[in-house]
Design a protein around this motif. Structure first.
Motif: not given
Lengths: 388, 291
Positions: B144-167
């Protein structure tokens, strides 16, 4: 890859045979072996094939079987069912029509043996299912009367469910039992119903009945329900690939009572996968490698010498199927299908590696005993014999 | 009460895996409006890599996780470049058939290497804590913790990074994004890599929780994750996560309330009813391209 090239070699050999010398070869007795070599239960198919090769080799090394004053050797035609019902039927059809076999040994699992048995019965060719414990295998689908050409070398589910229920109530003195079984499997379902019958006849009570479907990997909801019902034992007639998952999940959820299973558990693979988690569990089986019976010992030694491992029940029963067939073929003195059938059904005292067997007239089910085993220190240990 | 908490924990564990896989479906759909039916088999490959790492190389948990994630990410990119990219302009149905083909290829390639179901030994000492009839295993907690952690990381990448903006730009309008200098091909490959890595992590967690694996294991789980993504609103990341947990909760709840035989048919009937009222899923809006 090796299997592929092997089957390619078999195919090309078969083609050469077809082209070269016609369909029926007079010098050998062809026997079809139909096994679950690939698919969901490959260990079963491998044991069946190994034992069949060993039995055929032993018969041939002894000169073969006498027919019309001439010794004939056994020739095996090995087919794969991929553990699928339709492929089992197709394999039986192929063995009968293309290879013109004298008799068929296999398939092993009931879901495969049932459709193959229909084909064999219709064609009038003797089929011995070594390990199919479903009562329906040897019964006619329409009339529910015994089939005429289909036999088995093992006991039926009726007997197994009955034995386990009796054992749980009388020997283990359990009062409350839970059951978890695969509803998609006819065998496991009927076994559970019979377990319930005989357990309740012995004074126990079934407190939880939970089910799942083939392919499920998560049983946490069902096991949590079972834990809540507080049973003394759990009846778990699953195949060996499901048992480790179910047992480990049960232990993680804090359900720590003995589990009871059927012959579907009795492969070394189960212990390898399950490890310590299966320690102390009970199962019914067709034979025990710890027996002192000299016939069985001899079989175990030659199987070990040939393949390096202890034979499981599928191997023992396949070997017995060949033993029964050998006696019947010698008595019949011909490869005529009807004569083989008649000789086989007159078998009264065959000393097999899975115990003495006899057939009663008009039934393909042998009369024979069962053993109860316990898993102790990652080994199957014999506990008691149960007579019918 | 403990009984219900126990069942909720069961649902949380199962839902985490569904959610991780559902993300792979939803991300690819978001950028390409294509359903990658091979994703369930990416998940299966993750489980087999876990076997390779734990049972053959005897590596501990963290390297195993990295191997599963990196291996499946590479596989996903390779499949995208070799099988999907040439068909990007082809009719939609060709892409779907290709995806199905890739899935069947992966299943049977694995089958040819290993026809037997494999058992995975534990990657770390599994402890079960008992408290007032409630059993919690370390495996459950890690999943559960690892899954939630990975999902939080994904949310960060999509919302906050240039790659996320490009996606997000590619998902919004691929042609315009390309005109504005977004390297569309690289963004799509990155999307596949991230989706694949999550699928690989899911495969590993699943394989450790349910340690008997076979080449067809991805089919059913893949379908369930796909359904989770649709229920949540395919193309929407939060939707995929929520959908995974909803599906697991419904499955477990049905098994709790009714005889377990009815589980799948009641669970999926409920999901069909949900889709009748919200045909685009929970977070979905009637607009085909978004991420």
């Amino acid at each position: 890859m090796r299997r592929l090239s092997l089957s390619l070699a078999c195919c090309s050999a078969a083609v050469v045979m077809l082209g070269g010398c016609g369909r029926r070869s007079g010098d050998t007795i062809r026997i079809g072996v139909i096994a679950e070599l690939t698919g969901s239960i490959p260990a079963v198919g491998a044991s069946c094939r190994n034992a069949a090769l060993l039995a055929a080799k032993e018969i041939n090394d002894a000169g073969g079987i006498e027919m019309g004053g001439k010794k004939k050797k056994i020739e095996l035609v090995i087919e794969d069912t991929a553990a699928k019902a339709d492929q089992a039927a197709a394999a039986a059809q192929k063995a009968i029509t293309r290879d013109d076999v004298a008799a068929i040994v296999g398939p092993n699992s009931s879901s495969n043996a049932l459709p193959a048995a229909e084909i064999a019965e219709k064609a009038g060719v003797v089929m011995i299912a070594p390990w199919s414990t479903n009562p329906k295998t040897t019964l006619d689908a329409q009339t529910n009367l015994p089939k005429k050409f289909v036999f088995r070398a093992c006991f039926t589910d009726m007997f197994q469910g009955h034995v386990l229920g009796k054992f749980a109530a009388e020997t283990l003195k359990a009062k409350k039992a839970a059951m978890l079984y695969d509803v998609a499997s006819e065998v496991l379902k009927s076994q559970s119903e019979l377990f319930k019958q005989s357990f309740e006849a012995g004074g126990g009570r079934v407190v939880a009945v939970e089910t799942y479907t083939t392919g499920d990997k998560d049983f946490s909801a069902q096991l949590t329900k079972i834990k809540k019902a507080g049973p003394d034992i759990v009846f778990l007639p699953s195949y060996y690939t499901d048992v480790p998952l179910q047992v480990q999940q049960a232990h993680r959820l804090g359900l720590k009572v003995p589990f009871l299973g059927s012959d579907a558990w009795s492969t070394e693979e189960l212990i390898k996968m399950c490890g310590k988690d299966c320690d102390g569990f009970y199962l019914s089986n067709h034979y025990s490698p710890q027996t002192t019976n000299p016939v069985t010992r001899r079989f175990i030694d030659s199987y070990k010498a040939a393949y390096g491992g202890v034979p499981d029940d599928v191997a023992a029963l396949t070997y017995d199927s060949f033993g029964l067939l050998r006696v019947a073929l010698a008595a019949a003195g011909t490869t005529d299908h009807r004569a083989i059938r008649d000789a086989l059904s007159r078998t009264t005292d065959y000393q097999g590696v899975t115990g003495n067997m006899r057939f009663t007239p008009g039934s393909g089910d042998p009369v024979k005993g069962a053993v109860i085993l316990q898993i102790k220190d990652e080994k199957f240990v014999w506990v008691t014999d149960v007579q019918p | 009460m403990t009984y219900l908490i126990q069942q909720s924990l069961n649902a949380l564990q199962l839902g985490s895996v569904y959610a991780l896989i559902a993300l792979g479906y939803t991300m690819v759909y978001g950028v390409l409006t294509m359903i990658n039916f091979a994703h369930g088999d990416f998940f299966m490959v993750g489980a087999f890599l876990c076997f390779l790492s734990v049972a053959r190389l005897h590596l501990p948990f963290v390297p195993t996780l990295l191997i599963s994630m990196a291996g499946v990410a590479l596989l996903a990119v390779a499949v995208e470049v070799s099988a999907y990219r040439p068909l990007r302009k082809a009719p939609r149905v060709s892409a779907i058939i290709t995806a199905l083909g890739v899935g069947i290829f992966l299943e049977h390639f694995t089958l040819a290497l290993s026809p037997y179901p494999l058992h995975i030994p534990p990657a770390f000492e599994n402890v079960t804590w008992n408290a007032g009839g409630l059993a919690v295993s370390s495996l459950q907690v890690v999943t559960v913790l690892l899954s939630v952690g990975l999902m939080a990381a994904l949310q960060f990448v999509v919302a906050r990074t240039p790659l996320g903006i490009a996606m997000r730009a590619v998902s919004w309008d691929r042609d315009t994004a390309s005109l504005l200098g977004v390297p569309v091909n690289r963004v799509i490959s990155a999307t596949f890599a991230i989706g694949g890595a999550l699928g690989g992590a899911a495969g590993m967690l699943y394989a450790l929780s349910y340690p008997v694996i076979d080449p067809y294991m991805g089919v059913l789980v893949g379908w369930k994750a796909f359904i989770s993504a649709v229920v949540g609103g395919i193309g929407d990341i939060r939707g995929a996560m929520l959908g995974g947990y909803i599906l697991a909760a419904v499955e477990i709840a049905v098994a709790v309330a009714l005889p377990s035989t009815y589980r799948d048919f009641v669970a999926f009937s409920l999901l069909i009813v949900l889709l009748i009222f919200r045909p685009y899923g929970i977070f979905g809006r009637p607009r085909p391209q978004k991420l």
